[in-house]
Design a protein around this motif. Structure first.
Motif, PDB file in Angstrom:
ATOM      1  N   SER A 170     -78.661  13.208   8.045  1.00 29.19           N
ATOM      2  CA  SER A 170     -79.945  13.588   8.640  1.00 29.19           C
ATOM      3  C   SER A 170     -80.126  12.999  10.031  1.00 29.19           C
ATOM      4  N   ALA A 171     -79.624  11.784  10.261  1.00 29.33           N
ATOM      5  CA  ALA A 171     -79.712  11.206  11.608  1.00 29.33           C
ATOM      6  C   ALA A 171     -78.924  12.055  12.599  1.00 29.33           C
ATOM      7  N   LEU A 172     -77.752  12.514  12.186  1.00 27.95           N
ATOM      8  CA  LEU A 172     -76.954  13.401  13.031  1.00 27.95           C
ATOM      9  C   LEU A 172     -77.679  14.734  13.236  1.00 27.95           C
ATOM     10  N   TYR A 173     -78.337  15.195  12.203  1.00 24.18           N
ATOM     11  CA  TYR A 173     -79.117  16.440  12.269  1.00 24.18           C
ATOM     12  C   TYR A 173     -80.239  16.303  13.298  1.00 24.18           C
ATOM     13  N   PHE A 174     -80.907  15.138  13.308  1.00 18.90           N
ATOM     14  CA  PHE A 174     -82.011  14.912  14.242  1.00 18.90           C
ATOM     15  C   PHE A 174     -81.542  14.939  15.698  1.00 18.90           C
ATOM     16  N   LEU A 175     -80.295  14.553  15.936  1.00 24.96           N
ATOM     17  CA  LEU A 175     -79.772  14.504  17.304  1.00 24.96           C
ATOM     18  C   LEU A 175     -79.816  15.863  17.998  1.00 24.96           C
ATOM     19  N   THR A 176     -79.763  16.926  17.215  1.00 19.57           N
ATOM     20  CA  THR A 176     -79.590  18.260  17.794  1.00 19.57           C
ATOM     21  C   THR A 176     -80.872  18.857  18.367  1.00 19.57           C
ATOM     22  N   PHE A 177     -82.018  18.178  18.200  1.00 18.76           N
ATOM     23  CA  PHE A 177     -83.291  18.803  18.578  1.00 18.76           C
ATOM     24  C   PHE A 177     -83.804  18.431  19.963  1.00 18.76           C
ATOM     25  N   ASP A 178     -83.412  17.306  20.470  1.00 20.02           N
ATOM     26  CA  ASP A 178     -83.884  16.895  21.791  1.00 20.02           C
ATOM     27  C   ASP A 178     -82.839  15.961  22.391  1.00 20.02           C
ATOM     28  N   PRO A 179     -82.358  16.261  23.582  1.00 17.13           N
ATOM     29  CA  PRO A 179     -81.298  15.441  24.184  1.00 17.13           C
ATOM     30  C   PRO A 179     -81.749  14.040  24.574  1.00 17.13           C
ATOM     31  N   GLU A 180     -83.062  13.771  24.500  1.00 20.57           N
ATOM     32  CA  GLU A 180     -83.568  12.454  24.878  1.00 20.57           C
ATOM     33  C   GLU A 180     -84.086  11.650  23.687  1.00 20.57           C
ATOM     34  N   ALA A 181     -84.160  12.263  22.533  1.00 19.71           N
ATOM     35  CA  ALA A 181     -84.739  11.588  21.367  1.00 19.71           C
ATOM     36  C   ALA A 181     -83.896  10.394  20.938  1.00 19.71           C
ATOM     37  N   GLN A 182     -84.586   9.313  20.581  1.00 24.24           N
ATOM     38  CA  GLN A 182     -83.938   8.115  20.066  1.00 24.24           C
ATOM     39  C   GLN A 182     -84.216   8.029  18.568  1.00 24.24           C
ATOM     40  N   ILE A 183     -83.169   7.803  17.782  1.00 25.49           N
ATOM     41  CA  ILE A 183     -83.306   7.764  16.320  1.00 25.49           C
ATOM     42  C   ILE A 183     -83.017   6.363  15.809  1.00 25.49           C
ATOM     43  N   THR A 184     -83.964   5.801  15.063  1.00 26.10           N
ATOM     44  CA  THR A 184     -83.761   4.526  14.366  1.00 26.10           C
ATOM     45  C   THR A 184     -83.668   4.833  12.885  1.00 26.10           C
ATOM     46  N   THR A 185     -82.634   4.325  12.228  1.00 26.21           N
ATOM     47  CA  THR A 185     -82.431   4.631  10.819  1.00 26.21           C
ATOM     48  C   THR A 185     -82.139   3.359  10.027  1.00 26.21           C
ATOM     49  N   ILE A 186     -82.743   3.248   8.861  1.00 23.81           N
ATOM     50  CA  ILE A 186     -82.665   2.021   8.047  1.00 23.81           C
ATOM     51  C   ILE A 186     -81.953   2.313   6.724  1.00 23.81           C
TER      52      ILE A 186
END
Length: 237
Positions: A80-96
């Motif tokens: 899902s973190a990899l999935y989130f990457l595809t929506f905005d080239p500037e988005a930062q994802i924090t995952t626990i």
């Protein structure tokens, strides 16, 4: 649920429901080959990842809101973190994530994602207990979008911290809130071993649907999905 809604669902047998889901899946515009490989691998290894219907919900709200800061509580294999990457080239994802084997697998998938051309440097992994990690986050680290997919018994305890870290106008998506139907019957009709998760999830659903600062929509998709919008304050109220 209104009576007319009950009548609608009562007329749909399991075969028809399956056909409806298959039809909906056929309308899906799909994923990248890399993400599909990660999904198939996780399913082969019996590691739970976000279902197709949940992916569609996430995609809709991510495309609509274009969040710049995303928090995921429950990394699993990192799909899902990899999935989130595809929506905005500037988005930062924090995952626990707490589970060591899943942390290892997620790192492996992130490395593969980097080789495939994904900007995995935008993913920040936190290793440890979700609740403790949330408590350590400052309010200035707040997020536009939060995906809660951790141990279901932790949902009520996580809520105060999740709400604190969710920006006004932000979206929280809570996955698997129906717990395979465990939450539906009376507590006394639930096997003793399942009563804790039954009570905790019911408490969580009651809390998020009755919080005056939020608006929550409960959906049947997946194993139950709750979409919570944190209202924006007006006139300083």
């Amino acid at each position: 649920m209104e009576q007319q809604d009950r009548e609608l669902y009562s007329d749909i047998d399991e075969t028809t429901k399956e056909r409806i889901l298959t039809f909906m899946d056929s309308m899906d515009d799909g994923m990248t080959p890399f993400l599909r490989e990660r999904q198939e691998e996780a399913l082969k290894d019996n590691v739970p990842i976000i279902r197709g219907s949940t992916q569609r919900i996430l995609r809709f709200f991510l495309a609509m809101t274009k969040p710049k800061k995303i928090l995921e509580i429950g990394t699993a294999t990192g799909f899902s973190a990899l999935y989130f990457l595809t929506f905005d080239p500037e988005a930062q994802i924090t995952t626990i994530e707490k589970d060591e084997e899943r942390i290892r697998k997620a790192k492996e998938n992130f490395a593969l994602g980097k080789k495939a051309g994904l900007d995995t440097g935008r993913i920040h992994q936190i290793e440890g207990d979700a609740l403790e990690a949330l408590k350590e986050m400052k309010e200035d680290e707040s997020f536009d979008f939060i995906f809660l997919d951790a141990a279901k018994g932790q949902y009520p305890a996580c809520w105060p911290e999740v709400k604190r870290l969710l920006k006004e106008g932000g979206i929280l998506v809570s996955d698997d809130v129906l717990s395979g139907g465990v939450v539906l019957p009376s507590r006394f009709a639930v096997p003793h071993r399942e009563r804790t998760i039954h009570q905790r999830m019911r408490d969580y659903l009651y809390t998020i649907t009755h919080d005056g600062d939020c608006e929550t929509l409960l959906l049947q998709e997946g194993d139950g999905t709750a979409v919570t919008f944190r209202k924006r304050k007006t006139n300083g109220i």
